[in-house]
Enzyme design. Structure first.
Site, short mmCIF file in Angstrom:
data_model
loop_
_atom_site.label_atom_id
_atom_site.label_comp_id
_atom_site.label_asym_id
_atom_site.label_seq_id
_atom_site.Cartn_x
_atom_site.Cartn_y
_atom_site.Cartn_z
CG ASN A 1 39.88 35.35 48.63
OD1 ASN A 1 40.50 35.60 49.66
ND2 ASN A 1 39.63 36.27 47.71
CE LYS B 1 35.00 36.13 44.51
NZ LYS B 1 35.75 37.21 43.82
NE ARG C 1 43.50 37.25 46.67
CZ ARG C 1 43.02 38.35 47.21
NH1 ARG C 1 41.99 38.30 48.04
NH2 ARG C 1 43.57 39.53 46.95
CG HIS D 1 45.28 43.58 42.66
ND1 HIS D 1 45.26 44.96 42.70
CD2 HIS D 1 44.27 43.16 43.47
CE1 HIS D 1 44.28 45.36 43.49
NE2 HIS D 1 43.67 44.30 43.97
N GLY E 1 39.19 47.70 40.68
CA GLY E 1 38.01 47.26 41.40
C GLY E 1 37.87 48.14 42.63
NE ARG F 1 42.35 48.97 49.93
CZ ARG F 1 42.68 47.88 49.27
NH1 ARG F 1 43.90 47.69 48.84
NH2 ARG F 1 41.78 46.95 49.02
CG ASP G 1 29.20 50.69 43.30
OD1 ASP G 1 29.29 50.99 42.10
OD2 ASP G 1 28.79 49.59 43.70
CG MET G 2 33.40 53.85 38.54
SD MET G 2 34.01 55.50 38.98
CE MET G 2 35.74 55.12 39.35
NE ARG G 3 28.27 48.62 40.40
CZ ARG G 3 28.10 47.44 40.99
NH1 ARG G 3 27.62 46.42 40.29
NH2 ARG G 3 28.40 47.25 42.26
CD GLU H 1 41.97 38.33 41.48
OE1 GLU H 1 42.92 38.61 42.23
OE2 GLU H 1 40.86 38.87 41.56
#
Length: 393
Positions: free
Chosen positions: A10, A17, A87, A176, A206, A237, A279-281, A381
């Protein structure tokens, strides 16, 4: 026949990746990331078994990084590599499934680049580099958009003049797709339902986020559109905004299109709302400490997600379950509970202990007893791309 090995690649504009997938094993034989390509700080990171390692590759481009990766792959595959799966983000309307790489496929990816200017050219770089280095291996491209080519016209068309669609491809494509496809198949297996006779709402959450309505194994609607900017609040975004925002900002602040585009894609979303992080964390920790921006970002994220899922339900004949996946979807009991709390009209409710248990790769049902099914399903994925590649081989 021995189990086959597929290298999944990817490529981003400055990164690769990768994962080596063996069809008989759930764990990757080798995985990692080459990042900051083209710079003096270019580096290759990889993990094999429990061991991690890194190699500085100053100034390396995609081809140089892949050439450094080649002996690692051959070693992990025992010298038996059977193909490469790539990908590609955007396949336009032409591709409804994975394709063997040939000159016509490469040309089509190049032609579709205006629809994904940040992604397709980078994906293409990786494919062309791999073709030179792995000339004897069959190579396959798997498109993020392909799964959504089953959307009915009333779901994919914008209310715009016909010529924009017919001559310029302006329509909703969705992204996605590989993830939504994988988790809906896993959800059916976990629930002992047939993929071909089941209906799901799927939330891939994500740094990029999207929802999808999946009926009998086919995408029927999704939240992303012409580009990955449409739909949910994401890491950086904005998701949906008033379509007239561009002219408002140009008129009142004098911003040009590039400035507006950069803000909507890189400075908005969770980062813009919180003023703190994408970052949600980090946001969940800040929320616990009373940070107003983090608290607001989480509230908006969950409400907009619930609104999108409720809208997606219009495409379902019935609801067999709601799926949470992606880094946030798999690891945030808070986001799952806040989102489901907005969906009482769908009859959804969570079991608190089951919800708390499903983190760090733990899959399972998290609905309260007597309520419609809610599942946490880790996405994979890379494995789906490998399966699609093997199917073509």
């Amino acid at each position: 026949m021995p189990a086959r090995n597929i290298l999944v690649i990817n490529c981003g504009s400055s990164s690769i990746k990768f994962a080596l997938v063996n069809e008989a094993h759930s764990q990757f034989s080798l995985s990692g990331l080459a990042e900051r390509l083209g710079s003096p700080d270019a580096v290759l990171h990889w993990q094999r078994g429990g061991e991690k390692d890194s190699l500085m590759i100053p100034g390396a481009d995609h081809r140089a990084a892949l050439s450094q990766l080649l002996p690692l792959v051959q070693g992990a595959a025992g010298g038996k590599l059977h193909g490469i799966g790539h990908r590609v983000v955007h396949g336009g309307e032409r591709f409804t499934q994975a394709q063997r790489v040939d000159t016509s496929v490469l040309a089509a990816i190049r032609d579709t680049a205006p629809l994904a200017p940040l992604h397709n050219p980078a994906n293409l770089q990786g494919i062309e580099a791999a073709l030179k280095l792995f000339a004897d291996l069959p190579q396959v491209v798997v498109f993020d958009t392909a799964f959504h080519q089953t959307l009915p016209e009333h779901a994919y068309r914008y209310a715009l003049p016909e010529v924009l669609y017919r001559e310029h491809g302006v329509r909703r494509y969705g992204f996605h797709g590989t993830s939504h496809r994988f988790v809906s198949h896993r959800a059916a297996q976990m629930s002992e339902l047939s993929v071909g006779d089941s209906s799901w709402l799927s939330a891939h959450l994500g740094n990029g986020c999207s929802t999808c309505a999946i009926v009998d194994g086919q995408s029927r609607d999704t939240s992303m559109g012409l580009t990955p900017l449409e739909g949910l609040v994401m890491g950086t975004r904005s998701g949906d905004v008033d379509p007239n925002l561009h002219s408002h900002l140009a008129r009142t602040l004098g911003w040009d299109l590039a400035q507006i585009d950069r803000m909507l894609n890189q400075d908005a979303g969770l980062l813009g709302l919180s003023g703190l992080s994408n970052d949600m964390r980090s946001l969940e920790q800040a929320r616990e400490q009373g940070h107003a921006g983090a608290t607001l970002a989480i509230e908006v994220f969950c409400y907009r997600l619930a609104k999108s899922l409720a809208a997606m339900s219009c495409a379902l004949p019935r609801l067999d379950g709601l799926i949470f996946t992606g880094g946030i979807g798999e690891n945030s009991p808070l986001i799952r509970s806040k989102t489901v709390a907005h969906l009482r009209l769908l009859g959804l409710a969570l079991d608190k202990e089951a919800n708390a248990r499903c983190i760090r790769g733990v899959a399972g049902s998290i609905q309260a007893q007597g309520h419609p099914r809610v599942l946490v399903v880790p996405t994979n994925e890379e494995r789906q791309i490998a399966l699609d590649t093997l199917a073509l081989l």
